[in-house]
Design a protein around this motif. Structure first.
Motif, short mmCIF file in Angstrom:
data_model
loop_
_atom_site.label_atom_id
_atom_site.label_comp_id
_atom_site.label_asym_id
_atom_site.label_seq_id
_atom_site.Cartn_x
_atom_site.Cartn_y
_atom_site.Cartn_z
N CYS A 46 -18.44 53.14 80.04
CA CYS A 46 -17.84 54.36 79.47
C CYS A 46 -18.44 55.60 80.11
CB CYS A 46 -18.11 54.45 77.96
SG CYS A 46 -17.31 53.19 76.99
N SER A 47 -19.74 55.54 80.40
CA SER A 47 -20.40 56.77 80.87
C SER A 47 -20.65 56.78 82.38
CB SER A 47 -21.69 57.01 80.10
OG SER A 47 -22.52 55.91 80.20
N MET A 48 -20.15 55.77 83.12
CA MET A 48 -20.38 55.78 84.57
C MET A 48 -19.80 57.02 85.28
SD MET A 48 -17.56 55.12 86.59
CE MET A 48 -17.64 54.05 87.99
N PRO A 49 -18.67 57.59 84.78
CA PRO A 49 -18.18 58.80 85.48
C PRO A 49 -19.18 59.94 85.48
CG PRO A 49 -16.48 57.91 84.03
CD PRO A 49 -17.75 57.17 83.71
N VAL A 50 -20.08 59.97 84.51
CA VAL A 50 -21.09 61.03 84.48
C VAL A 50 -21.99 60.90 85.71
CG1 VAL A 50 -23.11 61.91 83.22
CG2 VAL A 50 -21.04 61.22 81.96
N ARG A 51 -22.35 59.67 86.04
CA ARG A 51 -23.18 59.45 87.23
C ARG A 51 -22.40 59.79 88.50
NH1 ARG A 51 -26.72 54.03 85.71
NH2 ARG A 51 -28.36 55.24 84.68
N VAL A 52 -21.13 59.47 88.50
CA VAL A 52 -20.30 59.81 89.68
C VAL A 52 -20.24 61.33 89.83
CG1 VAL A 52 -17.96 59.71 90.64
CG2 VAL A 52 -18.97 57.66 89.60
N MET A 53 -20.06 62.03 88.72
CA MET A 53 -20.01 63.51 88.79
C MET A 53 -21.34 64.07 89.29
SD MET A 53 -17.53 64.81 85.70
CE MET A 53 -18.22 63.94 84.31
N LYS A 54 -22.43 63.44 88.87
CA LYS A 54 -23.74 63.86 89.38
C LYS A 54 -23.79 63.67 90.90
CE LYS A 54 -28.32 64.40 89.67
NZ LYS A 54 -29.15 65.51 89.25
N LEU A 55 -23.32 62.52 91.35
CA LEU A 55 -23.38 62.22 92.78
C LEU A 55 -22.47 63.12 93.62
CD1 LEU A 55 -23.67 58.31 92.77
CD2 LEU A 55 -25.48 59.97 93.20
N VAL A 56 -21.40 63.64 93.00
CA VAL A 56 -20.56 64.56 93.79
C VAL A 56 -21.08 66.00 93.71
CG1 VAL A 56 -18.47 63.14 93.68
CG2 VAL A 56 -18.77 64.99 92.02
N GLY A 57 -22.13 66.21 92.95
CA GLY A 57 -22.82 67.50 93.06
C GLY A 57 -22.96 68.36 91.81
N ILE A 58 -22.47 67.89 90.65
CA ILE A 58 -22.58 68.81 89.50
C ILE A 58 -24.03 68.94 89.03
CG2 ILE A 58 -20.22 68.27 88.72
CD1 ILE A 58 -21.57 66.91 86.22
N SER A 59 -24.33 70.10 88.45
CA SER A 59 -25.65 70.32 87.86
C SER A 59 -25.52 70.48 86.34
CB SER A 59 -26.29 71.57 88.44
OG SER A 59 -25.41 72.68 88.29
N HIS A 60 -24.30 70.81 85.88
CA HIS A 60 -24.07 71.07 84.46
C HIS A 60 -22.90 70.23 83.96
CE1 HIS A 60 -26.39 74.57 85.61
NE2 HIS A 60 -26.58 74.87 84.33
N LEU A 61 -23.04 69.73 82.73
CA LEU A 61 -21.95 68.96 82.13
C LEU A 61 -21.53 69.62 80.82
CD1 LEU A 61 -20.24 66.27 82.08
CD2 LEU A 61 -22.01 65.38 80.55
N ILE A 62 -20.23 69.82 80.67
CA ILE A 62 -19.68 70.28 79.39
C ILE A 62 -18.88 69.11 78.83
CG2 ILE A 62 -18.19 71.94 78.20
CD1 ILE A 62 -18.65 73.90 80.52
N ALA A 63 -19.38 68.54 77.74
CA ALA A 63 -18.68 67.40 77.12
C ALA A 63 -17.98 67.88 75.86
CB ALA A 63 -19.67 66.30 76.78
N THR A 64 -16.69 67.59 75.75
CA THR A 64 -15.94 68.04 74.58
C THR A 64 -15.38 66.83 73.84
OG1 THR A 64 -13.69 68.17 75.49
CG2 THR A 64 -15.18 70.00 76.01
#
Ligand code: R1P
Length: 290
Positions: free
Chosen positions: A102-120
């Protein structure tokens, strides 16, 4: 993380995406049931410019969205000129996925460069001060599924993502919460709350006894997501802001004849989408300046 997805798998996913997107996103946004996960018109993802859209089923190693009507797209683009990546719809444990998936996309987003996450997310309100349509900035959570060992970080740890043991007492960034409150107030959007969120496994909504118990232990809003994403985000050192749209009020007595349902959740989401889109657009502008 399960050994099914190694660091190399997710690096492959990130490489696939980066080869097709001409910029690097700074902020990742998870659009849940209250923020256009299920519809296009007026959704936050639709507001992005220079969009590059990836249906989840075309991304290597990505799970597929199974919820009926669920868009299931990763959308890269600019929001108010800020480079972002939006998950249009997320993965839930009740869809049959383990939490690490369920949460693997968070790691993918980290690997593509994000520093901040907004979860809604869309959530049921337990705090009697909340009304349907209100927004609650999450200042803490109770990881109920984790109490029984169901955790997205269960299994071998890869230090390239983060440490084996991690603190969670400052998971929801205080400065971002203050910034979000300021943005909300500056836009004169009315009252905004801060509170504790918890995630249950779903897909059924809660019983009266369960809701009474959650209220007793200090839960302000209850849903079926976010907690495992935030754990995964903090593990890989992302700065996190999360908020809940209160889409229904939880019945904590047997006299209440109302019944929670997903249609109501989506209707309230649509009703509040313009406000939330304005909020998030202004928020990303301010985060970009940090
Ligand atoms: C129930 O209506 C759905 O809304 C919430 C619950 O978790 C559940 O999936 O969705 P999000 O948490 O994805 O916003």
């Amino acid at each position: 993380m399960s050994t099914e997805y190694t660091y190399e798998h997710l690096a492959e996913t990130a490489k696939y995406l980066l080869e097709r997107v001409p910029f690097r996103p700074k902020i990742g946004i998870i659009c849940g049931s209250g923020m256009g996960a299920y519809w296009n018109e007026g959704s936050l993802a639709e507001a992005l410019t220079d969009k590059v859209v990836f249906p989840y089923n075309q991304i290597p190693h990505f799970p597929e969205s199974t919820v009926e009507g669920h868009a299931g797209q990763l959308v890269f683009g600019y929001l108010m000129g800020v480079e972002v990546v939006c998950m249009k719809g997320r993965f839930h444990h009740y869809e049959g996925y383990p939490l690490w998936k369920c949460s693997m996309p968070v790691r993918v987003m980290k690997l593509v460069g994000i520093s901040h996450l907004i979860a809604t997310n869309a959530a049921g309100g337990l705090n009697p001060k909340y009304k349907v349509g209100d927004v609650m900035l999450v200042n803490d959570h109770i990881n109920l599924m984790g109490f029984s060992g169901n955790n997205p970080l269960h299994g071998p740890n890869d230090e390239r993502f983060g440490p084996r043991f991690l603190p969670m007492n400052r998971a929801y960034d205080k400065d971002l919460i203050e910034l979000a409150k300021k943005v909300w107030d500056d836009l004169k959007l009315g009252p905004i709350h801060e509170g504790v969120y918890t995630c249950l496994g779903g897909p059924n909504f809660e019983t009266v006894a369960e809701l009474k118990m959650l209220q007793m232990v200090g839960v302000d809003a209850v849903g079926m997501s976010t907690v495992h994403e935030v754990i995964t985000a903090r593990h890989c050192d992302l700065t996190v802001l999360a908020f809940s749209l209160i889409t229904n009020f939880c019945a904590t007595n047997y006299e209440n004849q109302s019944e929670a349902n997903h249609e109501e959740v989506m209707d309230v989401g649509k009703m509040r989408q313009d406000t939330l889109a304005t909020f998030v657009q202004n928020l990303v502008l301010r985060i970009k300046k940090l």
